[in-house]
Design a protein around this motif. Structure first.
Motif, PDB file in Angstrom:
ATOM      1  N   THR A 134      93.509  85.542  40.784  1.00 10.60           N
ATOM      2  CA  THR A 134      92.405  84.669  41.218  1.00 10.60           C
ATOM      3  C   THR A 134      92.572  83.347  40.402  1.00 10.60           C
ATOM      4  O   THR A 134      93.135  83.366  39.389  1.00 10.60           O
ATOM      5  CB  THR A 134      91.162  85.214  40.679  1.00 10.60           C
ATOM      6  N   ALA A 135      92.245  82.232  41.042  1.00 12.19           N
ATOM      7  CA  ALA A 135      92.334  81.030  40.508  1.00 12.19           C
ATOM      8  C   ALA A 135      91.091  81.021  39.265  1.00 12.19           C
ATOM      9  O   ALA A 135      90.101  81.735  39.380  1.00 12.19           O
ATOM     10  CB  ALA A 135      92.204  79.916  41.381  1.00 12.19           C
ATOM     11  N   LEU A 136      91.598  80.103  38.226  1.00 16.50           N
ATOM     12  CA  LEU A 136      90.703  80.184  37.070  1.00 16.50           C
ATOM     13  C   LEU A 136      89.282  79.608  37.535  1.00 16.50           C
ATOM     14  O   LEU A 136      88.441  79.586  36.967  1.00 16.50           O
ATOM     15  CB  LEU A 136      91.292  79.651  35.846  1.00 16.50           C
ATOM     16  N   LEU A 137      89.746  78.328  38.365  1.00 17.98           N
ATOM     17  CA  LEU A 137      88.597  77.549  38.515  1.00 17.98           C
ATOM     18  C   LEU A 137      88.392  77.492  39.985  1.00 17.98           C
ATOM     19  O   LEU A 137      89.410  77.454  40.926  1.00 17.98           O
ATOM     20  CB  LEU A 137      88.847  76.062  38.201  1.00 17.98           C
ATOM     21  N   GLU A 138      87.234  77.741  40.495  1.00 22.00           N
ATOM     22  CA  GLU A 138      86.871  77.575  42.017  1.00 22.00           C
ATOM     23  C   GLU A 138      87.329  76.450  42.790  1.00 22.00           C
ATOM     24  O   GLU A 138      87.179  75.155  42.487  1.00 22.00           O
ATOM     25  CB  GLU A 138      85.422  77.591  42.110  1.00 22.00           C
ATOM     26  N   PRO A 139      88.362  76.869  43.677  1.00 18.97           N
ATOM     27  CA  PRO A 139      89.407  75.808  44.180  1.00 18.97           C
ATOM     28  C   PRO A 139      88.388  74.806  44.728  1.00 18.97           C
ATOM     29  O   PRO A 139      88.748  73.439  44.983  1.00 18.97           O
ATOM     30  CB  PRO A 139      90.260  76.408  45.006  1.00 18.97           C
ATOM     31  N   ALA A 140      87.653  74.939  45.587  1.00 20.17           N
ATOM     32  CA  ALA A 140      86.722  73.897  46.427  1.00 20.17           C
ATOM     33  C   ALA A 140      86.000  72.944  45.359  1.00 20.17           C
ATOM     34  O   ALA A 140      85.441  72.079  45.772  1.00 20.17           O
ATOM     35  CB  ALA A 140      85.712  74.732  47.205  1.00 20.17           C
ATOM     36  N   HIS A 141      85.641  73.408  44.112  1.00 23.26           N
ATOM     37  CA  HIS A 141      85.058  72.447  43.427  1.00 23.26           C
ATOM     38  C   HIS A 141      85.630  72.212  42.031  1.00 23.26           C
ATOM     39  O   HIS A 141      84.897  72.162  41.170  1.00 23.26           O
ATOM     40  CB  HIS A 141      83.678  73.183  43.123  1.00 23.26           C
ATOM     41  N   THR A 142      86.895  71.974  42.047  1.00 26.17           N
ATOM     42  CA  THR A 142      87.598  71.872  40.838  1.00 26.17           C
ATOM     43  C   THR A 142      87.136  70.697  39.937  1.00 26.17           C
ATOM     44  O   THR A 142      86.838  70.762  38.872  1.00 26.17           O
ATOM     45  CB  THR A 142      88.955  71.491  41.160  1.00 26.17           C
ATOM     46  N   THR A 143      86.753  69.345  40.641  1.00 28.12           N
ATOM     47  CA  THR A 143      86.497  68.242  39.846  1.00 28.12           C
ATOM     48  C   THR A 143      85.146  68.420  39.061  1.00 28.12           C
ATOM     49  O   THR A 143      84.931  68.028  38.191  1.00 28.12           O
ATOM     50  CB  THR A 143      86.349  67.209  40.731  1.00 28.12           C
ATOM     51  N   LEU A 144      84.249  69.261  39.901  1.00 25.95           N
ATOM     52  CA  LEU A 144      82.783  69.724  39.357  1.00 25.95           C
ATOM     53  C   LEU A 144      82.967  70.393  37.915  1.00 25.95           C
ATOM     54  O   LEU A 144      82.377  70.079  36.750  1.00 25.95           O
ATOM     55  CB  LEU A 144      81.693  70.104  40.205  1.00 25.95           C
ATOM     56  N   VAL A 145      83.866  71.435  38.114  1.00 26.81           N
ATOM     57  CA  VAL A 145      84.057  72.488  37.135  1.00 26.81           C
ATOM     58  C   VAL A 145      84.724  71.637  36.032  1.00 26.81           C
ATOM     59  O   VAL A 145      84.531  71.682  34.816  1.00 26.81           O
ATOM     60  CB  VAL A 145      84.842  73.656  37.494  1.00 26.81           C
ATOM     61  N   ALA A 146      85.861  70.883  36.423  1.00 25.53           N
ATOM     62  CA  ALA A 146      86.500  70.385  35.367  1.00 25.53           C
ATOM     63  C   ALA A 146      85.759  69.174  34.573  1.00 25.53           C
ATOM     64  O   ALA A 146      85.650  69.147  33.330  1.00 25.53           O
ATOM     65  CB  ALA A 146      87.652  69.308  35.923  1.00 25.53           C
ATOM     66  N   LEU A 147      84.612  68.544  35.148  1.00 23.22           N
ATOM     67  CA  LEU A 147      83.794  67.715  34.662  1.00 23.22           C
ATOM     68  C   LEU A 147      82.954  68.649  33.586  1.00 23.22           C
ATOM     69  O   LEU A 147      82.712  68.068  32.306  1.00 23.22           O
ATOM     70  CB  LEU A 147      82.711  66.871  35.513  1.00 23.22           C
ATOM     71  N   ALA A 148      82.316  69.595  33.951  1.00 23.70           N
ATOM     72  CA  ALA A 148      81.614  70.432  32.953  1.00 23.70           C
ATOM     73  C   ALA A 148      82.219  70.749  31.646  1.00 23.70           C
ATOM     74  O   ALA A 148      81.977  70.759  30.731  1.00 23.70           O
ATOM     75  CB  ALA A 148      80.889  71.676  33.577  1.00 23.70           C
ATOM     76  N   LEU A 149      83.713  71.210  32.130  1.00 21.42           N
ATOM     77  CA  LEU A 149      84.588  71.591  30.810  1.00 21.42           C
ATOM     78  C   LEU A 149      84.833  70.432  29.883  1.00 21.42           C
ATOM     79  O   LEU A 149      84.782  70.483  28.802  1.00 21.42           O
ATOM     80  CB  LEU A 149      85.902  72.055  31.572  1.00 21.42           C
ATOM     81  N   ALA A 150      85.047  69.277  30.616  1.00 22.73           N
ATOM     82  CA  ALA A 150      85.261  67.996  29.980  1.00 22.73           C
ATOM     83  C   ALA A 150      84.055  67.913  28.956  1.00 22.73           C
ATOM     84  O   ALA A 150      84.297  67.367  28.035  1.00 22.73           O
ATOM     85  CB  ALA A 150      85.521  66.974  30.623  1.00 22.73           C
TER      86      ALA A 150
END
Lengths: 316, 223
Positions: A120-136
Motif C-alpha cells: 500500500t502507498a504510504l500517502l493516499e494517492p488521490a490527495h498527495t498534495t493535501l497530505v503533504a501540506l499537513a505533514l509539512a
C-alpha cells in the motif's frame, strides 16, 4: 496509509483547540458564541464523513447563524517592540520553518510514488498534495518550536489569533461550493445558457467567439467557479456554434475558453477562497480590496484570450 | 426562470454588503425550492457539498506556524533584511514571485505556494518593506501593496496551472470534449494555455512596474 480523513481529523483537532482557547478566555466578550462557532466547525471536520447529510446541513446552518450574530474580535498581536527584540534574537533562523513548508510539500509530492508500506502507498494517492501540506506543517511546527525555543501552546495561541482575524470568512469558500452544488442540481446553468443563446444573434464566427469568452467570464462571476461555467457555455455556444457551424478547433476554443473563465474568477466575491479570504488574511479593511486590484489585469487578459481565440480558432 | 432568483439574491446581497454567509444560504434555499426540492432536501444538498469541500479548509493548518513565526519576529526580520538590499523594490519582489508562481504551477506544483503560506508571512512583508526603505508608508499604501501581493499570487496560479497536463481544469476539458464526441490530447490543451500565460506575465508585470512608478511619484510628492 495516511489519508485525507486523517488530515481532516488533524484540522478538526486544531479548530477544537481554538474553540477551547476562546472559551477559557474569561475576559472576552462573545466568547461562548465564538467558541461554539469554532467548535461546530471542528465537529464538521471530525465527524462530517460519518454524519447523515441532513445533520451536516444543520451544522452549516448553525455556523451561519453564529457568524451572523457576531463573533469575538481576535486578540491583539504582540507589541512591535517585543517582536523587534525577538527578531534580533532569532535572526535568519526564522526563515527555516517558513521555507520548510514548500520544501517538504515539494519533496513529498515528488517522492510519494516511492513511499510504500508493503503493497500500500504510504500517502493516499488521490490527495498527495493535501497530505503533504499537513505533514509539512507538522514538521515546520516541530522545527519552529525547537529552533525558537517556545512551548507548543504558543503556536496554537498565535494560530487562533490569525484564525479569528479571518473570522467567519473561513467557512465562506465551502459554503459557496455548496451553493454551486445547489445551482447545479436546480439546473441554473442550463437556463442561463438558453437565455444567452436566445438573446444574442450569432451570425458569424467572431460574434460567437466574443459571446463565448465573455459568457465564460460572466457566468464564472455568477457561479464563482470556471469549472461550473465551462460545460454550460461549451455545450450552449462553443460546440454547436464555434465548432459546429463555423468550423473552429475544439482544442483552442476549450483551452482559451477556460482561461476566459479564470478572468471571471479574478473579478468575483463568489470565488471567496481566492478573493475574500486573502483580504481577510492580510487584514485589509476593504473586503473587495483584492478584487479591485485584479479587475484591470482580468479585463485585459479576457481581451487577450478573446483576440487569441478569434485569431487562431478558425485556422487549423 | 424561477431558479434564477437565487442569482438575483446573491447579487443583491453582495451589493447591499449583507453577511455573505447568510446571503449564500438564503439564495441556496430559494434556488433549491424553486427547482422543486423540499426544504430538507436543500439542507441535505448543502450538508453533502459542505462536507465534500472540507479540503478547502485544510490550508488553515498553516496558521499556527505562521502565527508562531510572526510572534517570533518574522515580519521584522524580513524588514531588516530588505532594508539592506538596495536593488529591491515592491514591483521587483512581486515580479519575481509572479514568475516563480507561474513556473511552479506550470510544473503541476500549484500547492507549493499560496496566500496563507507565502503571501502573508513572506511576500507581502517583503513588498511592504521594499517601500518602507524610503521612509514610513501610509496605511493606505500598505493595504494597496498587500492587495497587489494577493492578486499576484492568484494571477500567477491561474495562468500557470493550465500549462500542466494533469491539472483539474485540463482534465475537465478533456473529459467534457470526449463526452461530446471530440477526442483531444491533454497536451494540446495545455500548449494552448502558454500564450495566455505569457500575456498574464506581461500584463500583470507591467501593472506592477506602474505600481512602482506610482509609489515613487507619491514619495517625491510627499513633504
Amino acid at each position: 496509509m495516511i489519508t485525507l480523513e486523517h488530515v481532516y481529523i488533524l484540522t478538526g483537532v486544531m479548530f477544537a483547540v481554538f474553540a477551547i482557547g476562546r472559551a477559557l478566555d474569561r475576559g472576552s466578550a462573545r466568547r461562548w458564541r465564538s467558541a461554539a462557532f469554532w467548535g461546530t466547525y471542528a465537529l464538521s471536520f471530525l465527524a462530517g464523513s460519518y454524519l447523515p447529510d441532513l445533520l451536516n446541513g444543520m451544522i452549516l446552518i448553525v455556523l451561519v447563524v453564529l457568524a451572523a450574530s457576531g463573533l469575538a474580535a481576535a486578540d491583539a498581536a504582540a507589541p512591535i517592540a517585543a517582536r523587534r527584540e525577538a527578531a534580533q534574537r532569532n535572526g535568519n533562523r526564522l526563515f527555516v520553518p517558513a521555507l520548510t513548508i514548500p520544501v517538504v510539500v515539494l519533496a513529498v509530492t515528488v517522492f510519494a510514488k516511492w513511499l510504500h508500506i508493503g503493497n500500500t502507498a504510504l500517502l493516499e494517492p488521490a490527495h498527495t498534495t493535501l497530505v503533504a501540506l499537513a505533514l509539512a506543517v507538522l514538521i515546520a511546527l516541530a522545527l519552529g518550536c525547537a529552533l525558537l525555543r517556545v512551548p507548543l501552546l504558543a503556536p496554537l495561541r498565535e494560530g487562533r489569533r490569525l484564525m479569528e482575524a479571518v473570522g467567519w470568512a473561513a467557512v465562506l469558500p465551502q459554503t459557496l461550493a455548496s451553493l454551486g452544488a445547489l445551482f447545479a442540481a436546480a439546473g441554473v446553468g442550463r437556463v442561463v445558457g438558453q437565455l444567452v443563446t436566445q438573446a444574442i444573434p450569432i451570425t458569424n464566427g467572431s460574434i460567437a467567439v466574443v459571446t463565448y469568452t465573455l459568457g465564460m467570464a460572466m457566468f464564472t462571476v455568477i457561479m464563482g467557479n470556471a469549472f461550473a461555467a465551462f460545460p454550460v457555455m461549451t455545450a450552449g455556444i462553443g460546440l454547436p456554434l464555434i465548432v459546429g457551424r463555423f468550423g473552429g478547433d475544439p482544442v483552442i476554443m476549450s483551452a482559451l475558453g477556460m482561461l476566459s473563465g479564470f478572468c471571471g474568477t479574478l473579478m468575483t466575491p463568489m470565488a471567496a477562497n481566492f478573493n475574500i479570504v486573502p483580504a481577510a488574511l492580510l487584514e485589509l479593511p476593504d473586503r473587495n480590496g483584492v478584487i479591485k486590484v485584479q479587475i484591470p489585469s482580468a479585463v485585459l487578459l479576457l481581451a487577450a484570450n478573446t483576440a487569441l481565440m478569434a485569431a487562431f480558432v478558425f485556422r487549423r | 426562470m424561477l431558479v434564477l432568483s437565487g442569482i438575483a439574491i446573491v447579487i443583491l446581497g453582495f451589493a447591499l454588503r449583507l453577511n455573505p454567509l447568510v446571503v449564500v444560504v438564503v439564495a441556496g434555499v430559494v434556488t433549491g425550492i424553486a427547482g422543486g426540492s423540499s426544504l430538507s432536501g436543500v439542507i441535505e444538498t448543502f450538508g453533502r457539498a459542505f462536507v465534500e469541500n472540507r479540503y478547502v479548509g485544510i490550508v488553515w493548518l498553516v496558521l499556527p506556524v505562521i502565527g508562531l513565526l510572526e510572534r517570533a519576529g518574522l515580519r521584522e526580520r524580513v524588514q531588516a533584511l530588505i532594508a539592506t538590499m538596495r536593488a529591491i523594490t515592491t514591483a521587483r519582489v512581486l515580479l519575481a514571485y509572479l514568475l516563480l508562481r507561474q513556473i511552479t504551477s506550470a510544473l503541476g506544483l500549484n500547492a507549493l505556494f499560496g496566500q496563507a503560506q507565502m503571501i502573508r508571512p513572506l511576500i507581502a512583508p517583503m513588498a511592504e518593506a521594499a517601500e518602507e526603505r524610503h521612509g514610513p508608508i501610509t496605511a493606505c499604501t500598505r493595504m494597496e501593496i498587500r492587495a497587489y501581493a494577493a492578486a499576484t499570487d492568484n494571477i500567477g496560479l491561474f495562468f500557470g496551472e493550465d500549462v500542466f497536463v494533469a491539472i483539474g481544469s485540463v482534465l475537465l476539458m478533456k473529459g467534457f470534449l470526449q463526452q461530446s464526441g471530440y477526442a483531444v490530447a491533454p497536451l494540446d490543451l495545455a500548449v494552448w494555455a502558454i500564450p495566455t500565460a505569457l500575456a498574464a506575465f506581461l500584463i500583470h508585470g507591467t501593472r506592477l512596474l506602474l505600481l512602482d512608478r506610482r509609489l515613487k511619484r507619491a514619495r517625491s510628492a510627499a513633504p
